[in-house]
Write a protein that holds these residues in place. Sequence first.
Motif, PDB file in Angstrom:
ATOM      1  N   ASP A 302     -10.002  -9.815  -8.885  1.00 17.20           N
ATOM      2  CA  ASP A 302      -8.979  -9.036 -10.013  1.00 17.20           C
ATOM      3  C   ASP A 302      -8.935  -7.563 -10.058  1.00 17.20           C
ATOM      4  O   ASP A 302      -9.053  -6.854 -10.901  1.00 17.20           O
ATOM      5  CB  ASP A 302      -9.434  -9.587 -11.152  1.00 17.20           C
ATOM      6  CG  ASP A 302      -9.210 -11.100 -11.397  1.00 17.20           C
ATOM      7  OD1 ASP A 302      -8.575 -11.708 -10.754  1.00 17.20           O
ATOM      8  OD2 ASP A 302     -10.098 -11.615 -12.458  1.00 17.20           O
ATOM      9  N   GLU A 304      -6.622  -5.625  -8.305  1.00 20.45           N
ATOM     10  CA  GLU A 304      -5.282  -5.494  -7.581  1.00 20.45           C
ATOM     11  C   GLU A 304      -4.617  -4.229  -8.403  1.00 20.45           C
ATOM     12  O   GLU A 304      -3.981  -3.513  -8.164  1.00 20.45           O
ATOM     13  CB  GLU A 304      -4.173  -6.565  -7.731  1.00 20.45           C
ATOM     14  CG  GLU A 304      -4.646  -7.609  -6.187  1.00 20.45           C
ATOM     15  CD  GLU A 304      -5.592  -8.531  -7.011  1.00 20.45           C
ATOM     16  OE1 GLU A 304      -6.135  -8.571  -8.334  1.00 20.45           O
ATOM     17  OE2 GLU A 304      -6.380  -9.328  -6.003  1.00 20.45           O
ATOM     18  N   ASP A 305      -4.803  -4.369  -9.944  1.00 16.44           N
ATOM     19  CA  ASP A 305      -4.184  -3.316 -10.798  1.00 16.44           C
ATOM     20  C   ASP A 305      -5.236  -2.514 -11.361  1.00 16.44           C
ATOM     21  O   ASP A 305      -4.959  -1.847 -12.389  1.00 16.44           O
ATOM     22  CB  ASP A 305      -3.154  -4.009 -11.736  1.00 16.44           C
ATOM     23  CG  ASP A 305      -4.103  -4.774 -12.525  1.00 16.44           C
ATOM     24  OD1 ASP A 305      -5.112  -5.205 -12.387  1.00 16.44           O
ATOM     25  OD2 ASP A 305      -3.341  -5.330 -13.764  1.00 16.44           O
ATOM     26  N   LYS A 306      -6.298  -2.543 -10.819  1.00 16.03           N
ATOM     27  CA  LYS A 306      -7.415  -1.672 -11.470  1.00 16.03           C
ATOM     28  C   LYS A 306      -7.660  -0.471 -10.672  1.00 16.03           C
ATOM     29  O   LYS A 306      -7.618  -0.280  -9.640  1.00 16.03           O
ATOM     30  CB  LYS A 306      -8.458  -2.484 -11.754  1.00 16.03           C
ATOM     31  CG  LYS A 306      -8.479  -3.675 -12.785  1.00 16.03           C
ATOM     32  CD  LYS A 306      -9.859  -4.476 -12.871  1.00 16.03           C
ATOM     33  CE  LYS A 306      -9.444  -5.772 -13.953  1.00 16.03           C
ATOM     34  NZ  LYS A 306      -8.396  -6.675 -13.651  1.00 16.03           N
ATOM     35  N   ALA A 422      -8.560  -2.639  -4.635  1.00 20.65           N
ATOM     36  CA  ALA A 422      -8.145  -2.020  -5.883  1.00 20.65           C
ATOM     37  C   ALA A 422      -7.126  -1.158  -5.622  1.00 20.65           C
ATOM     38  O   ALA A 422      -6.231  -0.798  -4.786  1.00 20.65           O
ATOM     39  CB  ALA A 422      -9.355  -0.889  -6.066  1.00 20.65           C
ATOM     40  N   ALA A 423      -6.400  -1.015  -6.823  1.00 23.68           N
ATOM     41  CA  ALA A 423      -5.126  -0.209  -6.976  1.00 23.68           C
ATOM     42  C   ALA A 423      -5.363   1.359  -6.484  1.00 23.68           C
ATOM     43  O   ALA A 423      -4.468   1.862  -5.848  1.00 23.68           O
ATOM     44  CB  ALA A 423      -4.495  -0.238  -8.394  1.00 23.68           C
ATOM     45  N   GLU A 483      -1.613   6.036 -13.714  1.00 28.04           N
ATOM     46  CA  GLU A 483      -0.292   4.893 -13.811  1.00 28.04           C
ATOM     47  C   GLU A 483       0.917   5.609 -12.709  1.00 28.04           C
ATOM     48  O   GLU A 483       1.615   4.506 -12.353  1.00 28.04           O
ATOM     49  CB  GLU A 483       0.194   5.663 -15.199  1.00 28.04           C
ATOM     50  CG  GLU A 483      -0.471   4.924 -16.246  1.00 28.04           C
ATOM     51  CD  GLU A 483      -0.294   3.440 -16.226  1.00 28.04           C
ATOM     52  OE1 GLU A 483       0.477   3.024 -15.943  1.00 28.04           O
ATOM     53  OE2 GLU A 483      -1.331   2.757 -16.507  1.00 28.04           O
ATOM     54  N   ARG A 486      -0.639   3.248  -9.694  1.00 24.41           N
ATOM     55  CA  ARG A 486      -1.079   1.777 -10.130  1.00 24.41           C
ATOM     56  C   ARG A 486      -0.639   0.880  -9.154  1.00 24.41           C
ATOM     57  O   ARG A 486      -1.159   0.036  -8.518  1.00 24.41           O
ATOM     58  CB  ARG A 486      -0.842   1.618 -11.599  1.00 24.41           C
ATOM     59  CG  ARG A 486      -1.617   0.254 -12.043  1.00 24.41           C
ATOM     60  CD  ARG A 486      -1.135  -0.197 -13.384  1.00 24.41           C
ATOM     61  NE  ARG A 486      -1.672   0.279 -14.364  1.00 24.41           N
ATOM     62  CZ  ARG A 486      -2.549   0.107 -14.907  1.00 24.41           C
ATOM     63  NH1 ARG A 486      -3.452  -1.130 -14.666  1.00 24.41           N
ATOM     64  NH2 ARG A 486      -3.240   0.807 -16.087  1.00 24.41           N
ATOM     65  N   ASN A 487       0.872   0.899  -9.128  1.00 28.40           N
ATOM     66  CA  ASN A 487       1.785  -0.302  -8.335  1.00 28.40           C
ATOM     67  C   ASN A 487       1.833   0.563  -6.947  1.00 28.40           C
ATOM     68  O   ASN A 487       2.099   1.698  -6.694  1.00 28.40           O
ATOM     69  CB  ASN A 487       2.679  -0.642  -9.004  1.00 28.40           C
ATOM     70  CG  ASN A 487       2.549  -1.256 -10.430  1.00 28.40           C
ATOM     71  OD1 ASN A 487       1.499  -2.042 -10.669  1.00 28.40           O
ATOM     72  ND2 ASN A 487       3.086  -0.757 -11.448  1.00 28.40           N
ATOM     73  N   ASP A 488       2.224  -0.512  -6.075  1.00 32.40           N
ATOM     74  CA  ASP A 488       2.743  -0.041  -4.838  1.00 32.40           C
ATOM     75  C   ASP A 488       4.102   0.552  -5.034  1.00 32.40           C
ATOM     76  O   ASP A 488       4.859   0.059  -5.648  1.00 32.40           O
ATOM     77  CB  ASP A 488       2.644  -1.208  -3.764  1.00 32.40           C
ATOM     78  CG  ASP A 488       1.410  -1.424  -3.212  1.00 32.40           C
ATOM     79  OD1 ASP A 488       0.374  -0.788  -3.057  1.00 32.40           O
ATOM     80  OD2 ASP A 488       1.163  -2.521  -2.325  1.00 32.40           O
ATOM     81  N   SER A 489       4.432   1.588  -4.010  1.00 30.27           N
ATOM     82  CA  SER A 489       5.645   2.291  -4.012  1.00 30.27           C
ATOM     83  C   SER A 489       5.730   2.710  -2.793  1.00 30.27           C
ATOM     84  O   SER A 489       4.818   3.263  -1.979  1.00 30.27           O
ATOM     85  CB  SER A 489       5.940   3.074  -5.441  1.00 30.27           C
ATOM     86  OG  SER A 489       4.922   4.237  -4.925  1.00 30.27           O
ATOM     87  N   LYS A 492       3.476   5.932  -2.843  1.00 30.62           N
ATOM     88  CA  LYS A 492       1.995   5.721  -2.601  1.00 30.62           C
ATOM     89  C   LYS A 492       1.728   5.201  -1.079  1.00 30.62           C
ATOM     90  O   LYS A 492       0.786   5.612  -0.612  1.00 30.62           O
ATOM     91  CB  LYS A 492       1.557   4.386  -3.376  1.00 30.62           C
ATOM     92  CG  LYS A 492       0.292   4.287  -3.490  1.00 30.62           C
ATOM     93  CD  LYS A 492      -0.029   3.133  -4.594  1.00 30.62           C
ATOM     94  CE  LYS A 492      -1.568   2.700  -4.463  1.00 30.62           C
ATOM     95  NZ  LYS A 492      -1.852   1.662  -5.591  1.00 30.62           N
TER      96      LYS A 492
END
Length: 522
Positions: A302, A304-306, A422-423, A483, A486-489, A492
């Motif tokens: 867990d 992926e978003d940490k 990890a994110a 923030e 945190r997410n793929d873009s 990033k």
Amino acid sequence: MVRFLAEYAEKAKYAIVPRPQYISIIDEIGMKKSMPAAPDQFEWYVNPDLGQAPLVFIGLGPEPEKIPEWFDLPSTGTFYYVENPAFIDQAGDDWEQRVPANFTRLTPDQFSGDIARLSHVARYLPAQRAFPSFFAPLTARLILPADLPSCKSKTVWLPHTEDDLLGKELAFAFRKKGFTVSFIDHEALGKHPGAALPELLAKGVPDLFFSVNFKGFDHFGLGFHILREAGVDVAVWLVDNPFNVLPGVKSVFWKDAKLFVTDHTFIGPLTETGAKWVKHLPLAASPKHFSEAGKLPPHGHDLEDKLVFVGRSEFPAREKFFARATVPASLREEVSETTGATRFDYHWWRAQQPEVPLWPGNDVRNIGAGAELAGRNWKFTCLESASPVTVFGDDGWKEIENADVRPQVDYYAHLPAIYRAAAATLNVTGMQLPAGLTQRHFDVWCSGGFLLTDANPGLAIFPDELVREISFDTPDEIPALFERFRNDSPEKNKLRDAWQELILREHTYENRIATVLESLGL
């Protein structure tokens, strides 16, 4: 006389001698040393195969006039000696007049390896310990075999074990550059260089002896001088703060070593303290061990978003290392109460205590203790600001509120996979190396992860347009920075690809070893 000398060398250690008289001198690093005047202070190298060979004293001690009586030497014939001018200057105004008339002084250069092997030799041991930089090269000529063979291929000796993390990476990089790598027992070299090194060198002289943090050297530098006398290039990579390492060095030999530092801001202080050759060599990545390697441990789920942090809350045996160090209460208070972007790094602490000598002695650890305190405060403040954060490390992190503290992980087996999963991974740099980079600055990108890091001058080795996107100056900037990524873009992914390409192209251990070899002319 040869028969007597052989008998004396065997019996002297059992002889009952009068209580020795002492004078005191200041040794080569400024410490006061006693110089006993007694025959049992001499170590003999007597070769019965030589017959009536010359007798050479390496140091005569404070009462040279007594030597003929102590060792039953005839008043006719010539004996030879080599003496350190610094010892003569302190042994009394009439010391030279008290040297027996049939003793002839040799210069250090005149005591060549050939002369050493064709002579009987007696060494006055207290002076050897007081002035090792003068006497150690003479000892090296005495104990090294003649006509040492070269290794059959380009060879580097690494005083590490094959399980050392850095040893593994250095070995792989040297092999990629065409070198044969031999791992050498650094503990044996540190304890018994006069026994271990001649035996090793008799099998083949390497091109390079490459030490990390003076590992493999004895305190007084005999091993260093044996290697140099044998024609080996010697280099030391100071991976940690140089002035946390140097208190263990009790001779000025380190000033003649080829030094590499991971933090370029120590080049000036080392040069000011007497170093003659210092180059910058940052840490690096090991694609063999980090690219597409590792697997997640059972407690690595867990992510992926940490935001993840991996590391110890303090280095091993920290309390013991700084046991006698003191941090002024006023400075401790200033560091604990100040907020903002001020970095209370090692150079800041040194500026507050300019009276503390960097070397020799242990007082310099007072500066290191302050930097360690500040670094610990900085790490905890950053992690608290970053919370909720997932920390893989020891129980020392559990005092951080909202931190998910998980057990430590294996460096090679698990860490690359954690970085990839990890994110983002957080890097917080300690204060011991003001411009030092950590392995995270290289390993995270090499493994395909994404790094967020505090800003420090060491990041100047990377392009500014990449650094400014992923770095923060103050802890309160961390949540917003995370923030953002945190997410793929597309942003990033583009940054991650650029960083990974840069690290793999310019910042691997192969790159670093290429720099070493070029700097040393190898």
